[in-house]
Design an enzyme around this catalytic site. Structure first.
Site, PDB file in Angstrom:
ATOM      1  N   LYS A 147      -2.250  -9.516 -10.007  1.00 50.74           N
ATOM      2  CA  LYS A 147      -2.817 -10.370  -8.966  1.00 50.74           C
ATOM      3  C   LYS A 147      -4.180  -9.655  -9.097  1.00 50.74           C
ATOM      4  O   LYS A 147      -4.182  -8.247  -9.050  1.00 50.74           O
ATOM      5  CB  LYS A 147      -2.347 -10.138  -7.737  1.00 50.74           C
ATOM      6  CG  LYS A 147      -3.614 -10.835  -6.670  1.00 50.74           C
ATOM      7  CD  LYS A 147      -3.065 -10.098  -5.116  1.00 50.74           C
ATOM      8  CE  LYS A 147      -4.094  -9.146  -4.534  1.00 50.74           C
ATOM      9  NZ  LYS A 147      -4.580  -9.157  -3.289  1.00 50.74           N
ATOM     10  N   LYS A 166       0.822  -1.113  -0.027  1.00 53.60           N
ATOM     11  CA  LYS A 166       0.186   0.111   0.031  1.00 53.60           C
ATOM     12  C   LYS A 166       0.886   1.316   0.106  1.00 53.60           C
ATOM     13  O   LYS A 166       0.633   2.018  -0.954  1.00 53.60           O
ATOM     14  CB  LYS A 166      -0.906  -0.034   1.397  1.00 53.60           C
ATOM     15  CG  LYS A 166      -2.112  -1.138   1.327  1.00 53.60           C
ATOM     16  CD  LYS A 166      -3.154  -0.635   0.929  1.00 53.60           C
ATOM     17  CE  LYS A 166      -4.303  -1.785   0.481  1.00 53.60           C
ATOM     18  NZ  LYS A 166      -4.370  -2.987   1.458  1.00 53.60           N
ATOM     19  N   LYS A 196      -9.499  -5.338  -6.273  1.00 58.53           N
ATOM     20  CA  LYS A 196     -10.246  -4.383  -6.391  1.00 58.53           C
ATOM     21  C   LYS A 196      -9.314  -3.105  -6.498  1.00 58.53           C
ATOM     22  O   LYS A 196      -9.610  -2.221  -7.273  1.00 58.53           O
ATOM     23  CB  LYS A 196     -11.040  -4.164  -5.113  1.00 58.53           C
ATOM     24  CG  LYS A 196     -11.938  -5.351  -4.847  1.00 58.53           C
ATOM     25  CD  LYS A 196     -12.355  -5.271  -3.300  1.00 58.53           C
ATOM     26  CE  LYS A 196     -12.871  -6.579  -3.050  1.00 58.53           C
ATOM     27  NZ  LYS A 196     -12.907  -6.931  -1.538  1.00 58.53           N
TER      28      LYS A 196
HETATM   29  P1  ADP Z   1      -8.801  -7.374  -2.842  1.00 60.95           P
HETATM   30  O1  ADP Z   1      -7.414  -7.648  -2.798  1.00 60.95           O
HETATM   31  O2  ADP Z   1      -9.366  -7.485  -3.994  1.00 60.95           O
HETATM   32  O3  ADP Z   1      -9.048  -5.990  -2.203  1.00 60.95           O
HETATM   33  P2  ADP Z   1      -9.714  -8.844  -0.410  1.00 60.95           P
HETATM   34  O4  ADP Z   1      -8.414  -8.151   0.343  1.00 60.95           O
HETATM   35  O5  ADP Z   1     -10.997  -8.368   0.039  1.00 60.95           O
HETATM   36  O6  ADP Z   1      -9.598  -8.604  -2.168  1.00 60.95           O
HETATM   37  O7  ADP Z   1      -9.723 -10.353  -0.288  1.00 60.95           O
HETATM   38  C1  ADP Z   1     -10.571 -11.325   0.358  1.00 60.95           C
HETATM   39  C2  ADP Z   1     -10.149 -12.691   0.034  1.00 60.95           C
HETATM   40  O8  ADP Z   1      -9.897 -12.717  -1.064  1.00 60.95           O
HETATM   41  C3  ADP Z   1      -8.711 -12.806   0.848  1.00 60.95           C
HETATM   42  O9  ADP Z   1      -8.800 -14.376   1.373  1.00 60.95           O
HETATM   43  C4  ADP Z   1      -7.765 -12.692  -0.320  1.00 60.95           C
HETATM   44  O10 ADP Z   1      -6.414 -13.317   0.001  1.00 60.95           O
HETATM   45  C5  ADP Z   1      -8.455 -13.472  -1.211  1.00 60.95           C
HETATM   46  N1  ADP Z   1      -8.049 -12.692  -2.685  1.00 60.95           N
HETATM   47  C6  ADP Z   1      -8.180 -11.475  -2.995  1.00 60.95           C
HETATM   48  N2  ADP Z   1      -7.541 -11.309  -4.563  1.00 60.95           N
HETATM   49  C7  ADP Z   1      -7.067 -12.493  -4.663  1.00 60.95           C
HETATM   50  C8  ADP Z   1      -6.468 -13.137  -5.876  1.00 60.95           C
HETATM   51  N3  ADP Z   1      -6.190 -12.422  -6.913  1.00 60.95           N
HETATM   52  N4  ADP Z   1      -6.082 -14.518  -6.085  1.00 60.95           N
HETATM   53  C9  ADP Z   1      -6.497 -15.280  -4.863  1.00 60.95           C
HETATM   54  N5  ADP Z   1      -6.993 -14.700  -3.715  1.00 60.95           N
HETATM   55  C10 ADP Z   1      -7.349 -13.610  -3.753  1.00 60.95           C
END
Ligand code: ADP
Ligand code: TRP
Length: 323
Positions: free
Chosen positions: A189, A110, A192
């Site tokens: 990856k 971040k 959002k």
């Molecule tokens: P983002 O990175 O999109 O903000 P979150 O932090 O809300 O997503 O993640 C929610 C769950 O989804 C967590 O367990 C996170 O490890 C998983 N996750 C998020 N992005 C991915 C991805 N690209 N591949 C696999 N798991 C993911």
């Protein structure tokens, strides 16, 4: 065995969230004791707008239920409906050093994006440890990006247990290698925050646009294509069994099919795959009272456990002072 995981209400679920966490939680609910929550306190690190947070919480609750989380087979609640977790967070903060938190990948990521971190963002893994330890979780299904946070949780629990005896269960991360890092439409990856996600509940035209924007090389219909270097192949594979994957590989390797056609097929596949969920999502929007009741019952169940565990922690640490 108790399984626990949470998701922040900071956006709509994408394929990465689904395959690494939400889908697996739904599968686990038939076999194990399942605890799922919406990480509302965590979201405050980035959302500081009342309407936005309220909407995010509501939408994420509906999303998770629509994706198959069954409140009769699980405990489902909003993190901030059980504020006991913040007391445990404070207590646990004394069992991890600042320098360890400074090593957090997610935190460093971040900062490298130019975000000026508030101290909540810095503290984020301690609250996550409190979520996990308060409910005596054995396993935590997450994507790879959360692995280090679970390692922090284990360290905190071990340090605490060394001081006070065997209070906390030491949790294991539960990460499925094939979906540990689902790529986004640009190959990074899926996230959002990178604006490269394919969102499960998008309107059809938006979903189509997301799929059509998956980056490919410039190979034409009449050229062979390399599936192993292809983001499109990786994303499509999420929806296929081994046999279907082999067929898709063939279609990449043997000239005759263009990327546009494969993307169109993927778009239809995604719509079909989530057909039931997309319908259920629309239904749930009309069932406010039911959803409210689900959340009240979930919070009540979670609170009972949280209070029991917190009472032990208070006693062990010396915060219960009657003598
Ligand atoms: P983002 O990175 O999109 O903000 P979150 O932090 O809300 O997503 O993640 C929610 C769950 O989804 C967590 O367990 C996170 O490890 C998983 N996750 C998020 N992005 C991915 C991805 N690209 N591949 C696999 N798991 C993911
Ligand atoms: N940090 C997780 C994420 O961004 C959400 C989360 C909060 C979580 N507390 C948790 C996940 C406890 C698993 C266990 O995805």
């Amino acid at each position: 065995m108790r399984i626990l995981s949470g998701i922040q209400p900071s956006g709509r679920p994408h394929l990465g969230n689904y395959f690494s966490m939400m889908k697996r939680m739904v599968e686990f609910q038939d076999k194990f004791e399942l605890f799922a929550f919406i990480a509302s306190y965590h979201a405050l690190t980035t959302i500081q707008n009342q309407e936005e947070l309220k909407k995010g919480i509501w939408e994420t609750v509906l999303d998770f239920l629509a994706l198959g989380l069954d409140p009769n087979k699980s405990v489902f609640w909003i993190q901030s409906d059980v504020p006991e977790v913040t007391e445990l967070c404070w207590i646990l903060s004394n069992f991890i050093t600042v320098s360890q938190l400074e090593l957090g990948h997610s935190y460093k990521d971040k900062i490298s994006q130019g975000i000026v971190p508030n101290s909540g963002l810095f503290f984020y893994p301690v609250l996550m440890a409190a979520d996990i330890l308060l409910y005596k979780s054995d396993r935590v299904p997450v994507g790879k990006d959360q692995k280090q946070h679970i390692e922090f949780t284990r360290d905190i629990a071990e340090r605490f247990n060394r001081c006070y005896g065997n209070v906390f269960t030491i949790p294991e991360p539960d990460i499925l290698e094939e979906v540990a890092v689902v790529p986004g439409i640009d190959g990074r990856k899926m996230s959002k925050s990178y604006k490269n996600a394919i969102y499960i509940f998008s309107e059809e035209k938006d979903l189509k646009k997301q799929v059509m924007s998956i980056i490919t090389d410039s190979k034409g219909i009449h050229e062979p294509k390399d599936p192993d270097q292809s983001i499109l192949y990786k994303i499509y594979s999420l929806f296929l069994n081994e046999e279907q994957r082999q067929e898709l590989r063939e279609r990449f390797l043997v000239p005759g099919t263009g990327y546009g056609q494969i993307k169109q097929e993927l778009y239809i596949t995604i719509l079909e795959f989530f057909k039931k969920e997309r319908e259920r999502r629309k239904d749930l929007e009309k069932q406010k009272d039911y959803v409210k009741q689900v959340l009240e019952e979930g919070a009540k169940k979670a609170k009972t456990i949280a209070q029991e565990v917190l009472e032990i922690v208070r006693e062990k640490t010396g915060l219960v002072y009657f003598f």
